[in-house]
Design an enzyme around this catalytic site. Sequence first.
Site, PDB file in Angstrom:
ATOM      1  N   HIS A   1       0.829  -1.224   0.000  1.00 50.28           N
ATOM      2  CA  HIS A   1       0.000   0.000   0.000  1.00 50.28           C
ATOM      3  C   HIS A   1       0.853   1.260   0.000  1.00 50.28           C
ATOM      4  CE1 HIS A   1      -3.341  -2.686   1.321  1.00 50.28           C
ATOM      5  NE2 HIS A   1      -2.383  -3.236   2.035  1.00 50.28           N
TER       6      HIS A   1
ATOM      7  N   SER B   1      14.366  21.699 -15.982  1.00 49.55           N
ATOM      8  CA  SER B   1      13.192  22.510 -16.243  1.00 49.55           C
ATOM      9  C   SER B   1      13.628  23.814 -16.883  1.00 49.55           C
ATOM     10  CB  SER B   1      12.465  22.789 -14.930  1.00 49.55           C
ATOM     11  OG  SER B   1      11.631  23.924 -15.065  1.00 49.55           O
TER      12      SER B   1
ATOM     13  N   LYS C   1      15.407  21.725 -10.856  1.00 51.86           N
ATOM     14  CA  LYS C   1      14.739  20.479 -11.223  1.00 51.86           C
ATOM     15  C   LYS C   1      15.642  19.486 -11.948  1.00 51.86           C
ATOM     16  CE  LYS C   1      10.970  19.401 -10.896  1.00 51.86           C
ATOM     17  NZ  LYS C   1       9.750  19.809 -11.570  1.00 51.86           N
TER      18      LYS C   1
ATOM     19  N   GLU D   1       9.561   8.241 -17.038  1.00 56.34           N
ATOM     20  CA  GLU D   1       8.181   8.679 -17.276  1.00 56.34           C
ATOM     21  C   GLU D   1       7.730   8.286 -18.675  1.00 56.34           C
ATOM     22  OE1 GLU D   1       7.531  12.701 -14.783  1.00 56.34           O
ATOM     23  OE2 GLU D   1       9.282  12.697 -16.071  1.00 56.34           O
TER      24      GLU D   1
END
Length: 461
Positions: A161, A282, A288, A295
């Site tokens: 979980h 970024s 970043k 992804e």
Amino acid sequence: MTDSKKLWGGRFTGQIDPGFARYNRSFGFDRRLFEADVRGSLAHGEGLRAAGVLNDAEAAEIRRGLHELLARAEREGEAFFDDEAAEDVHSFIEARLTELVGDAGRRLHTGRSRNDQVATALRLWLRDEIDRSAEALRGVQAALLDLAESHADAVLPGYTHLQRAQPVLFAHWCLAYFEMFARDRERFGDARRRLNVMPLGSAALAGTSYAIDRELVAKELGFDSVSRNSLDAVSDRDFCVEFAAAAALVMAHLSRLAEDLIIYATTEFGFVELSDAVATGSSLMPQKKNPDALELVRGKTGRVYGHTFALLTIIKGLPLTYNKDMQEDKEAVFDTADTVRESLEVTATVLRNVRLREARARDAASVGYMNATELADYLVRRGQPFREAHEAAGRMVLHALSKGLELHELELEELQEFSPLVAQDVYEALSLEQTLATKSQSGGTSPGRVREALAAARGSL
Ligand code: ARG
């Protein structure tokens, strides 16, 4: 640019509508079957020669022409395929061959239809792609093993979980993915075995009337056997679905691995650091470092699922045998093969360059009551029924929580208030080392078991 004459002109008097011609055309994508289709043609030509349909001179001309086409494609690259008029790769090859060798080229299609031809070419093409994908899978497995072996003692919090559950060895986590990819390799092997049956000789749908030795042609092309039913052979695209479904599972596994690593690379978790080689920054926020590679792997999973479903939907409800709907199989299969292979290759690169922050992962695995199960098991070893032990350990966790302490930071007397069975040796039982060492049954995360599993995994590669 040369004009490719239609393969089916005789019966027609009217002109094809240009919009439909464009719509009908598959050459824009099925040119990828060029080499496979030429290989099929070489074997078919040999079959016709052996059957006495072609004489030796004609067969030799065809062979020479087909080899010349392969050489030209190699030499000229994209320019070679610049033919606005070609309907599909099969008509393109026949037109080019006939330009080269004249009459002999017009005899090659004897006893063959594009229906058994395309099924054969696609199987040949996909067979190679399956081998490439299987090799890429091995690459990811090898990267996982190397990573595990170079951090043999590292520890990671295990989750259910996404809540801290029990500590595990980092190598155990690596091997979990290794197992998934091992099953994926088996699935590719299964798909390959059923795919490796030759449809050629089924002609349009009814079989061929020429005495072609199909077994001989099959051997030439590396097929294990020949199809047993011509109707089935020209309309079967199960092999495409099987490949796509196997690829979909590969993507599912890659996506889960990507997701684990994306989470572990956050500031909040901080167990791994991704290499600059597979991240981007970024344009706005200078600090970043984004896990784009992972992804994209996660995102591209969607298209492979989509292709799998598209293929299933294309064949659903098709009357026997060949229908033009089947032309739609190509792009789905091509993109599936490209996507799964590239995703595997990028994932291997990520794994080969990831940095494990061992101290931080170990610290994380040592807090958050991940030894509470150990405490319950300790009480069980002292004779308490597990249900009661679970309850007592739960109350000790609640108590520790209220004091802002870990279980092993509580005094012995405090622990004994919840269970008189607790003794001094409880602290050893609660240690990270003991927590790991006790998971010593097969499949567990004890260092001994994981060492065995690593050796077995190495052997299986
Ligand atoms: N381009 C076609 C395909 O991909 C080749 C087979 C065409 N056969 C036919 N009878 N029209 O399916």
